[in-house]
Design a protein around this motif. Structure first.
Motif, PDB file in Angstrom:
ATOM      1  N   ASP A  45       1.097  -1.497   0.207  1.00 44.51           N
ATOM      2  CA  ASP A  45      -0.159   0.092  -0.250  1.00 44.51           C
ATOM      3  C   ASP A  45       0.812   1.404   0.357  1.00 44.51           C
ATOM      4  OD1 ASP A  45      -3.132   1.141   0.697  1.00 44.51           O
ATOM      5  OD2 ASP A  45      -2.277   2.236   2.410  1.00 44.51           O
ATOM      6  N   ASN A  46       1.910   0.810   1.019  1.00 48.80           N
ATOM      7  CA  ASN A  46       2.560   2.830   0.770  1.00 48.80           C
ATOM      8  C   ASN A  46       3.781   2.897  -0.177  1.00 48.80           C
ATOM      9  OD1 ASN A  46       1.788   3.037   3.538  1.00 48.80           O
ATOM     10  ND2 ASN A  46       3.510   1.744   4.494  1.00 48.80           N
ATOM     11  N   GLN A  47       3.916   1.900  -0.726  1.00 49.84           N
ATOM     12  CA  GLN A  47       4.813   2.077  -2.403  1.00 49.84           C
ATOM     13  C   GLN A  47       3.479   2.373  -3.388  1.00 49.84           C
ATOM     14  OE1 GLN A  47       7.708   1.944  -1.547  1.00 49.84           O
ATOM     15  NE2 GLN A  47       8.962   0.562  -3.417  1.00 49.84           N
ATOM     16  N   GLU A  48       2.310   1.886  -3.362  1.00 49.46           N
ATOM     17  CA  GLU A  48       1.466   2.145  -3.890  1.00 49.46           C
ATOM     18  C   GLU A  48       1.238   3.085  -4.892  1.00 49.46           C
ATOM     19  OE1 GLU A  48      -2.651   3.161  -6.327  1.00 49.46           O
ATOM     20  OE2 GLU A  48      -2.081   2.803  -3.570  1.00 49.46           O
ATOM     21  N   ARG A  49       0.838   3.852  -2.975  1.00 43.99           N
ATOM     22  CA  ARG A  49       0.240   5.873  -3.163  1.00 43.99           C
ATOM     23  C   ARG A  49       1.334   6.787  -3.828  1.00 43.99           C
ATOM     24  NH1 ARG A  49      -3.767   6.423   0.325  1.00 43.99           N
ATOM     25  NH2 ARG A  49      -4.482   4.152   1.229  1.00 43.99           N
ATOM     26  N   LYS A  50       2.406   6.184  -3.161  1.00 37.53           N
ATOM     27  CA  LYS A  50       3.752   6.420  -4.865  1.00 37.53           C
ATOM     28  C   LYS A  50       4.531   6.338  -5.739  1.00 37.53           C
ATOM     29  CE  LYS A  50       7.040   5.528  -0.082  1.00 37.53           C
ATOM     30  NZ  LYS A  50       8.432   5.416   0.578  1.00 37.53           N
ATOM     31  N   GLY A  51       3.044   5.513  -6.002  1.00 37.89           N
ATOM     32  CA  GLY A  51       2.920   5.890  -7.727  1.00 37.89           C
ATOM     33  C   GLY A  51       3.496   3.942  -8.054  1.00 37.89           C
ATOM     34  N   ILE A  52       3.933   3.191  -7.156  1.00 38.85           N
ATOM     35  CA  ILE A  52       5.135   2.131  -7.752  1.00 38.85           C
ATOM     36  C   ILE A  52       4.403   0.682  -7.563  1.00 38.85           C
ATOM     37  CG2 ILE A  52       6.945   0.500  -6.875  1.00 38.85           C
ATOM     38  CD1 ILE A  52       8.294   3.179  -5.794  1.00 38.85           C
TER      39      ILE A  52
ATOM     40  N   GLU B  56     -18.399  -2.212 -12.076  1.00 42.76           N
ATOM     41  CA  GLU B  56     -17.004  -2.035 -10.774  1.00 42.76           C
ATOM     42  C   GLU B  56     -17.187  -0.083 -10.613  1.00 42.76           C
ATOM     43  OE1 GLU B  56     -14.112  -5.114 -12.231  1.00 42.76           O
ATOM     44  OE2 GLU B  56     -15.058  -3.675 -14.143  1.00 42.76           O
ATOM     45  N   ASP B  57     -16.482   0.447  -9.584  1.00 36.51           N
ATOM     46  CA  ASP B  57     -15.910   1.647  -9.195  1.00 36.51           C
ATOM     47  C   ASP B  57     -14.004   1.724  -8.876  1.00 36.51           C
ATOM     48  OD1 ASP B  57     -15.810   4.276  -8.881  1.00 36.51           O
ATOM     49  OD2 ASP B  57     -17.585   4.125  -7.425  1.00 36.51           O
ATOM     50  N   ASP B  58     -14.233   2.512  -9.110  1.00 39.64           N
ATOM     51  CA  ASP B  58     -12.537   2.881  -8.832  1.00 39.64           C
ATOM     52  C   ASP B  58     -12.087   4.152  -7.272  1.00 39.64           C
ATOM     53  OD1 ASP B  58     -12.855   5.236 -10.102  1.00 39.64           O
ATOM     54  OD2 ASP B  58     -11.866   3.915 -12.322  1.00 39.64           O
ATOM     55  N   PHE B  59     -10.283   4.921  -7.549  1.00 43.36           N
ATOM     56  CA  PHE B  59     -10.099   6.103  -6.747  1.00 43.36           C
ATOM     57  C   PHE B  59     -10.445   7.365  -7.781  1.00 43.36           C
ATOM     58  CE2 PHE B  59      -8.296   2.131  -4.813  1.00 43.36           C
ATOM     59  CZ  PHE B  59      -8.745   2.970  -3.229  1.00 43.36           C
ATOM     60  N   GLY B  60     -11.384   6.850  -8.869  1.00 47.83           N
ATOM     61  CA  GLY B  60     -11.552   8.226  -9.349  1.00 47.83           C
ATOM     62  C   GLY B  60     -10.532   9.218  -9.844  1.00 47.83           C
ATOM     63  N   GLY B  61      -9.196   7.868 -10.185  1.00 41.49           N
ATOM     64  CA  GLY B  61      -8.161   8.429 -10.361  1.00 41.49           C
ATOM     65  C   GLY B  61      -6.783   8.962 -10.012  1.00 41.49           C
ATOM     66  N   THR B  62      -7.374   9.227  -8.638  1.00 43.72           N
ATOM     67  CA  THR B  62      -5.892   9.415  -7.238  1.00 43.72           C
ATOM     68  C   THR B  62      -5.011   8.659  -7.400  1.00 43.72           C
ATOM     69  OG1 THR B  62      -7.623   8.970  -5.928  1.00 43.72           O
ATOM     70  CG2 THR B  62      -8.686  11.072  -6.807  1.00 43.72           C
ATOM     71  N   ARG B  63      -5.251   7.769  -8.014  1.00 47.57           N
ATOM     72  CA  ARG B  63      -4.144   5.994  -7.212  1.00 47.57           C
ATOM     73  C   ARG B  63      -3.674   5.769  -8.279  1.00 47.57           C
ATOM     74  NH1 ARG B  63      -5.944   4.181  -1.683  1.00 47.57           N
ATOM     75  NH2 ARG B  63      -3.998   2.144  -2.245  1.00 47.57           N
ATOM     76  N   ILE B  64      -2.774   5.730  -8.652  1.00 51.29           N
ATOM     77  CA  ILE B  64      -1.891   4.727  -9.883  1.00 51.29           C
ATOM     78  C   ILE B  64      -2.738   3.339 -10.187  1.00 51.29           C
ATOM     79  CG2 ILE B  64      -0.444   3.350  -8.753  1.00 51.29           C
ATOM     80  CD1 ILE B  64       1.413   3.852 -10.628  1.00 51.29           C
ATOM     81  N   ILE B  65      -3.023   2.697  -9.385  1.00 52.29           N
ATOM     82  CA  ILE B  65      -4.412   1.428  -9.527  1.00 52.29           C
ATOM     83  C   ILE B  65      -5.113   2.067 -10.440  1.00 52.29           C
ATOM     84  CG2 ILE B  65      -5.420   1.581  -8.368  1.00 52.29           C
ATOM     85  CD1 ILE B  65      -5.108  -1.784  -7.851  1.00 52.29           C
ATOM     86  N   ASP B  66      -5.977   2.962 -10.587  1.00 54.36           N
ATOM     87  CA  ASP B  66      -6.607   3.233 -11.159  1.00 54.36           C
ATOM     88  C   ASP B  66      -6.159   3.318 -12.589  1.00 54.36           C
ATOM     89  OD1 ASP B  66      -8.409   3.985  -9.100  1.00 54.36           O
ATOM     90  OD2 ASP B  66      -8.176   5.870  -8.854  1.00 54.36           O
ATOM     91  N   LYS B  67      -5.464   3.254 -13.215  1.00 60.40           N
ATOM     92  CA  LYS B  67      -5.073   3.062 -15.340  1.00 60.40           C
ATOM     93  C   LYS B  67      -5.092   1.877 -15.747  1.00 60.40           C
ATOM     94  CE  LYS B  67      -0.888   7.026 -14.127  1.00 60.40           C
ATOM     95  NZ  LYS B  67       0.094   7.567 -14.568  1.00 60.40           N
ATOM     96  N   TYR B  68      -4.549   1.115 -14.307  1.00 60.94           N
ATOM     97  CA  TYR B  68      -5.264  -0.510 -14.994  1.00 60.94           C
ATOM     98  C   TYR B  68      -6.059  -1.271 -14.854  1.00 60.94           C
ATOM     99  CZ  TYR B  68       0.017   1.200 -15.049  1.00 60.94           C
ATOM    100  OH  TYR B  68       1.748   1.372 -15.689  1.00 60.94           O
ATOM    101  N   ILE B  69      -6.699  -1.378 -13.465  1.00 55.51           N
ATOM    102  CA  ILE B  69      -8.438  -2.115 -13.321  1.00 55.51           C
ATOM    103  C   ILE B  69      -9.205  -1.347 -11.698  1.00 55.51           C
ATOM    104  CG2 ILE B  69      -6.944  -3.047 -11.081  1.00 55.51           C
ATOM    105  CD1 ILE B  69      -8.518  -5.426 -12.171  1.00 55.51           C
ATOM    106  N   LYS B  70     -10.391  -1.407 -12.045  1.00 55.13           N
ATOM    107  CA  LYS B  70     -10.621  -0.833 -11.254  1.00 55.13           C
ATOM    108  C   LYS B  70     -11.132  -1.838  -9.968  1.00 55.13           C
ATOM    109  CE  LYS B  70     -14.164   1.755 -14.933  1.00 55.13           C
ATOM    110  NZ  LYS B  70     -13.532   2.105 -13.877  1.00 55.13           N
ATOM    111  N   THR B  71     -11.238  -1.455  -8.558  1.00 54.20           N
ATOM    112  CA  THR B  71     -10.741  -2.141  -7.837  1.00 54.20           C
ATOM    113  C   THR B  71     -11.906  -1.959  -6.547  1.00 54.20           C
ATOM    114  OG1 THR B  71      -9.435  -0.033  -7.104  1.00 54.20           O
ATOM    115  CG2 THR B  71      -8.300  -1.760  -7.794  1.00 54.20           C
ATOM    116  N   PHE B  72     -13.352  -1.602  -6.702  1.00 54.67           N
ATOM    117  CA  PHE B  72     -14.229  -1.607  -6.155  1.00 54.67           C
ATOM    118  C   PHE B  72     -15.366  -2.409  -6.882  1.00 54.67           C
ATOM    119  CE2 PHE B  72     -11.537   0.997  -4.440  1.00 54.67           C
ATOM    120  CZ  PHE B  72     -11.629   1.153  -2.723  1.00 54.67           C
ATOM    121  N   ILE B  73     -16.139  -2.964  -6.067  1.00 53.25           N
ATOM    122  CA  ILE B  73     -17.158  -4.147  -6.379  1.00 53.25           C
ATOM    123  C   ILE B  73     -18.401  -3.840  -5.976  1.00 53.25           C
ATOM    124  CG2 ILE B  73     -18.460  -6.301  -7.443  1.00 53.25           C
ATOM    125  CD1 ILE B  73     -15.431  -7.256  -7.690  1.00 53.25           C
ATOM    126  N   ALA B  74     -19.809  -3.625  -6.442  1.00 53.41           N
ATOM    127  CA  ALA B  74     -21.252  -2.517  -5.853  1.00 53.41           C
ATOM    128  C   ALA B  74     -22.092  -4.327  -6.545  1.00 53.41           C
ATOM    129  CB  ALA B  74     -21.282  -2.429  -6.384  1.00 53.41           C
TER     130      ALA B  74
END
Length: 260
Positions: free
Chosen positions: A171-178, A233-251
């Motif tokens: 998580d810490n690395q992902e928030r840094k863009g890694i 599916e949903d994501d962080f609204g483009g605020t996290r790097i992972i949003d570029k690759y996959i949506k990380t929330f499900i309803a």
């Protein structure tokens, strides 16, 4: 340790800190909801489709499960529903009470664990709304089982939860863009802390989170007697790097179906 109490204390602290998920809706939102222009979220960004709900909420009994914070429950109450909101955090529930008192709404708040709904009768609710929150319980199946028990036949569950892919990265690395693949699923926050760091983490009043498998999340609902009828599916609204690759929330939308 008592994970429920730990997470209760942690969410009380989040209210004090003004976390996004503890900020109640405005009076303007409530006024719009009273006039029929309402929407809620159970993930991060996207609103739940209105056709996931009945055309009218008037008089329907809705349980907002693990849903304190003054967000979903007041809106649904303003739209005409008979709303009960339960949460492990007293301060989160106070946010709902604040909105209700401010804007003349009637709703009931109950502090409790989402996996133990014994305070509620069998087949009492028409709808259960469960925003992303089951990451705070170790075993998600009891949550689905309790939801099914308290729902009427043909009752609706609208639930949000985390795609477990989010949890495989540091998580810490992902928030840094890694994107550093580090963790397995299922797992918990404490699994990857050094032994000497666990007590410090607990004493810092942070949440303990659990990464559940998709099988537990989706087939778990099916095992509880629920039939999946909607999905997005949903994501962080483009605020996290992972949003570029996959949506990380499900309803999901599910209906309780009793089979004799």
């Amino acid at each position: 340790m008592d994970t429920t109490q730990q997470n209760s204390n942690a969410w009380d602290q989040k209210v004090e800190e003004g976390s996004r998920y503890t900020k109640s809706v405005s009076s303007e939102v409530i006024e719009m909801s009273k006039s029929g222009e309402w929407e809620i979220t159970v993930t991060t960004e996207k609103s739940v489709p209105r056709n996931w709900f009945p055309k009218s909420l008037e008089g329907l009994k809705i349980l907002c499960l693990a849903s304190g914070g003054g967000q979903q429950a007041p809106v649904l109450a303003a739209a005409g529903a008979d709303v009960t909101v339960t949460d492990i955090s007293k301060k989160q529930l106070e946010q709902d009470e604040l909105v209700a008192n401010r804007d003349g709404l009637t709703l009931k708040t109950v502090q409790g664990d989402m996996a133990d709904l014994r305070i509620f009768e069998d087949e009492y609710f028409d709808i259960v709304v469960n925003p992303v929150s089951n990451l705070f319980v170790k075993d998600v199946q009891p949550v689905w089982n309790e939801v099914s028990r308290v729902l009427k036949n043909r009752g609706i569950l609208i639930a949000g939860f985390t795609n477990p892919l989010l949890w495989i990265f540091d998580d810490n690395q992902e928030r840094k863009g890694i994107l550093d693949v580090k963790h397995s699923i299922p797992s918990s926050t404490l699994d990857y802390l050094a032994e000497e760091a666990v007590q410090d983490y607990i004493q810092s009043n942070q949440t303990i989170e659990y990464a559940h498998t998709l099988e537990d999340q989706i087939h778990g609902q099916i095992d509880a007697g629920l039939v999946i009828t909607g999905f997005y599916e949903d994501d962080f609204g483009g605020t996290r790097i992972i949003d570029k690759y996959i949506k990380t929330f499900i309803a999901t939308r599910a209906i309780k179906v009793q089979i004799d």
